[in-house]
Motif scaffolding. Sequence first.
Motif, PDB file in Angstrom:
ATOM      1  N   GLU A 213      74.479  -6.989   2.990  1.00 16.56           N
ATOM      2  CA  GLU A 213      75.166  -7.299   4.236  1.00 16.56           C
ATOM      3  C   GLU A 213      76.171  -6.184   4.416  1.00 16.56           C
ATOM      4  N   ARG A 214      76.161  -5.572   5.590  1.00 15.70           N
ATOM      5  CA  ARG A 214      77.000  -4.384   5.748  1.00 15.70           C
ATOM      6  C   ARG A 214      77.437  -4.213   7.206  1.00 15.70           C
ATOM      7  N   THR A 215      78.400  -3.331   7.379  1.00 14.96           N
ATOM      8  CA  THR A 215      78.790  -2.872   8.699  1.00 14.96           C
ATOM      9  C   THR A 215      78.337  -1.426   8.813  1.00 14.96           C
ATOM     10  N   ASP A 216      77.504  -1.138   9.804  1.00 14.93           N
ATOM     11  CA  ASP A 216      77.066   0.232  10.065  1.00 14.93           C
ATOM     12  C   ASP A 216      77.952   0.832  11.144  1.00 14.93           C
ATOM     13  N   VAL A 217      78.158   2.131  11.038  1.00 21.09           N
ATOM     14  CA  VAL A 217      78.968   2.863  12.002  1.00 21.09           C
ATOM     15  C   VAL A 217      78.152   4.049  12.493  1.00 21.09           C
ATOM     16  N   ILE A 218      78.004   4.154  13.801  1.00 21.45           N
ATOM     17  CA  ILE A 218      77.378   5.322  14.410  1.00 21.45           C
ATOM     18  C   ILE A 218      78.433   5.977  15.283  1.00 21.45           C
ATOM     19  N   THR A 219      78.654   7.258  15.038  1.00 24.45           N
ATOM     20  CA  THR A 219      79.667   7.999  15.781  1.00 24.45           C
ATOM     21  C   THR A 219      78.981   9.039  16.653  1.00 24.45           C
ATOM     22  N   VAL A 220      79.355   9.038  17.936  1.00 18.55           N
ATOM     23  CA  VAL A 220      78.880  10.044  18.883  1.00 18.55           C
ATOM     24  C   VAL A 220      80.126  10.606  19.536  1.00 18.55           C
ATOM     25  N   GLY A 221      80.511  11.825  19.112  1.00 15.24           N
ATOM     26  CA  GLY A 221      81.759  12.405  19.612  1.00 15.24           C
ATOM     27  C   GLY A 221      82.912  11.477  19.289  1.00 15.24           C
ATOM     28  N   PRO A 222      83.726  11.116  20.295  1.00 16.43           N
ATOM     29  CA  PRO A 222      84.874  10.240  20.035  1.00 16.43           C
ATOM     30  C   PRO A 222      84.523   8.749  20.015  1.00 16.43           C
ATOM     31  N   VAL A 223      83.265   8.406  20.286  1.00 16.76           N
ATOM     32  CA  VAL A 223      82.857   6.998  20.334  1.00 16.76           C
ATOM     33  C   VAL A 223      82.369   6.568  18.956  1.00 16.76           C
ATOM     34  N   ARG A 224      83.005   5.526  18.446  1.00 16.74           N
ATOM     35  CA  ARG A 224      82.671   4.990  17.116  1.00 16.74           C
ATOM     36  C   ARG A 224      82.197   3.554  17.296  1.00 16.74           C
ATOM     37  N   MET A 225      80.901   3.338  17.113  1.00 18.35           N
ATOM     38  CA  MET A 225      80.305   2.018  17.292  1.00 18.35           C
ATOM     39  C   MET A 225      80.067   1.392  15.921  1.00 18.35           C
ATOM     40  N   GLN A 226      80.597   0.188  15.714  1.00 13.44           N
ATOM     41  CA  GLN A 226      80.437  -0.545  14.465  1.00 13.44           C
ATOM     42  C   GLN A 226      79.747  -1.856  14.757  1.00 13.44           C
ATOM     43  N   PHE A 227      78.817  -2.259  13.874  1.00 16.79           N
ATOM     44  CA  PHE A 227      78.123  -3.524  14.071  1.00 16.79           C
ATOM     45  C   PHE A 227      77.586  -4.024  12.740  1.00 16.79           C
ATOM     46  N   TRP A 228      77.408  -5.337  12.661  1.00 15.67           N
ATOM     47  CA  TRP A 228      76.951  -6.020  11.460  1.00 15.67           C
ATOM     48  C   TRP A 228      75.451  -5.848  11.305  1.00 15.67           C
ATOM     49  N   VAL A 229      75.007  -5.645  10.053  1.00 16.88           N
ATOM     50  CA  VAL A 229      73.589  -5.504   9.733  1.00 16.88           C
ATOM     51  C   VAL A 229      73.310  -6.223   8.416  1.00 16.88           C
ATOM     52  N   CYS A 230      72.160  -6.857   8.317  1.00 11.30           N
ATOM     53  CA  CYS A 230      71.670  -7.383   7.050  1.00 11.30           C
ATOM     54  C   CYS A 230      70.392  -6.609   6.739  1.00 11.30           C
ATOM     55  N   GLY A 231      70.335  -5.979   5.573  1.00 10.78           N
ATOM     56  CA  GLY A 231      69.197  -5.152   5.207  1.00 10.78           C
ATOM     57  C   GLY A 231      68.409  -5.729   4.045  1.00 10.78           C
ATOM     58  N   VAL A 232      67.092  -5.547   4.108  1.00 11.03           N
ATOM     59  CA  VAL A 232      66.184  -5.934   3.034  1.00 11.03           C
ATOM     60  C   VAL A 232      65.449  -4.672   2.609  1.00 11.03           C
ATOM     61  N   PHE A 233      65.464  -4.395   1.315  1.00 12.22           N
ATOM     62  CA  PHE A 233      64.800  -3.209   0.776  1.00 12.22           C
ATOM     63  C   PHE A 233      63.895  -3.629  -0.363  1.00 12.22           C
ATOM     64  N   GLU A 234      62.685  -3.116  -0.370  1.00 11.86           N
ATOM     65  CA  GLU A 234      61.806  -3.294  -1.516  1.00 11.86           C
ATOM     66  C   GLU A 234      61.739  -1.955  -2.227  1.00 11.86           C
ATOM     67  N   VAL A 235      61.987  -1.971  -3.541  1.00 14.42           N
ATOM     68  CA  VAL A 235      62.014  -0.755  -4.351  1.00 14.42           C
ATOM     69  C   VAL A 235      60.903  -0.859  -5.385  1.00 14.42           C
ATOM     70  N   ARG A 236      60.062   0.168  -5.430  1.00 13.75           N
ATOM     71  CA  ARG A 236      58.985   0.239  -6.410  1.00 13.75           C
ATOM     72  C   ARG A 236      58.984   1.634  -7.025  1.00 13.75           C
ATOM     73  N   ASP A 237      58.986   1.699  -8.338  1.00 14.64           N
ATOM     74  CA  ASP A 237      58.940   2.978  -9.062  1.00 14.64           C
ATOM     75  C   ASP A 237      60.010   3.951  -8.576  1.00 14.64           C
ATOM     76  N   GLY A 238      61.189   3.422  -8.292  1.00 11.20           N
ATOM     77  CA  GLY A 238      62.321   4.269  -7.931  1.00 11.20           C
ATOM     78  C   GLY A 238      62.362   4.747  -6.498  1.00 11.20           C
ATOM     79  N   ARG A 239      61.506   4.191  -5.633  1.00 10.74           N
ATOM     80  CA  ARG A 239      61.496   4.609  -4.227  1.00 10.74           C
ATOM     81  C   ARG A 239      61.465   3.375  -3.324  1.00 10.74           C
ATOM     82  N   ILE A 240      62.063   3.503  -2.175  1.00 13.73           N
ATOM     83  CA  ILE A 240      62.132   2.418  -1.199  1.00 13.73           C
ATOM     84  C   ILE A 240      60.805   2.360  -0.450  1.00 13.73           C
TER      85      ILE A 240
END
Length: 150
Positions: A91-118
């Motif tokens: 569960e995280r907050t992602d930030v995307i910045t475009v020039g002076p605009v800083r957009m923050q929003f909540w994200v829930c991520g799911v990752f499957e990792v096999r043999d050291g790679r996503i």
Amino acid sequence: MTEQTNGLVGHTTAESDIAIVDKFFSALRDKDLDTAESLLDNDVVYQNVGLPTIHGSRRAMRLFTGMQRPSLGFDLKIHRTAADGGTVLNERTDVITVGPVRMQFWVCGVFEVRDGRITLWRDYFDFYDMTKGLLRGLLGAIVPGLRPTL
């Protein structure tokens, strides 16, 4: 299995799977796209739920090539992480910045990792929350004191 992959122990513990996902995000934050891509399986499936699915590491990384420009940026704050059997949730907050605009929003991520790679990267987010983040970012670009921070 104790195979060494990408400088991390491959698929042996929840901690190593979490470390791979953390290293991936650190590379994106640092604009180190070569390292980020090396942590993705060639056949990775990248899904932002509600948007088209992207197949393959090269296609997924194309989304981030624009971030190489100085006026664009990516940051995040991970609030919680859990892992079990090759699956990492965060569960995280992602930030995307475009020039002076800083957009923050909540994200829930799911990752499957096999043999050291996503092999799977699936993000869930709320378009309403993202829109609020954009509006706050635009307001913060006009009134710097209101600029969102992590």
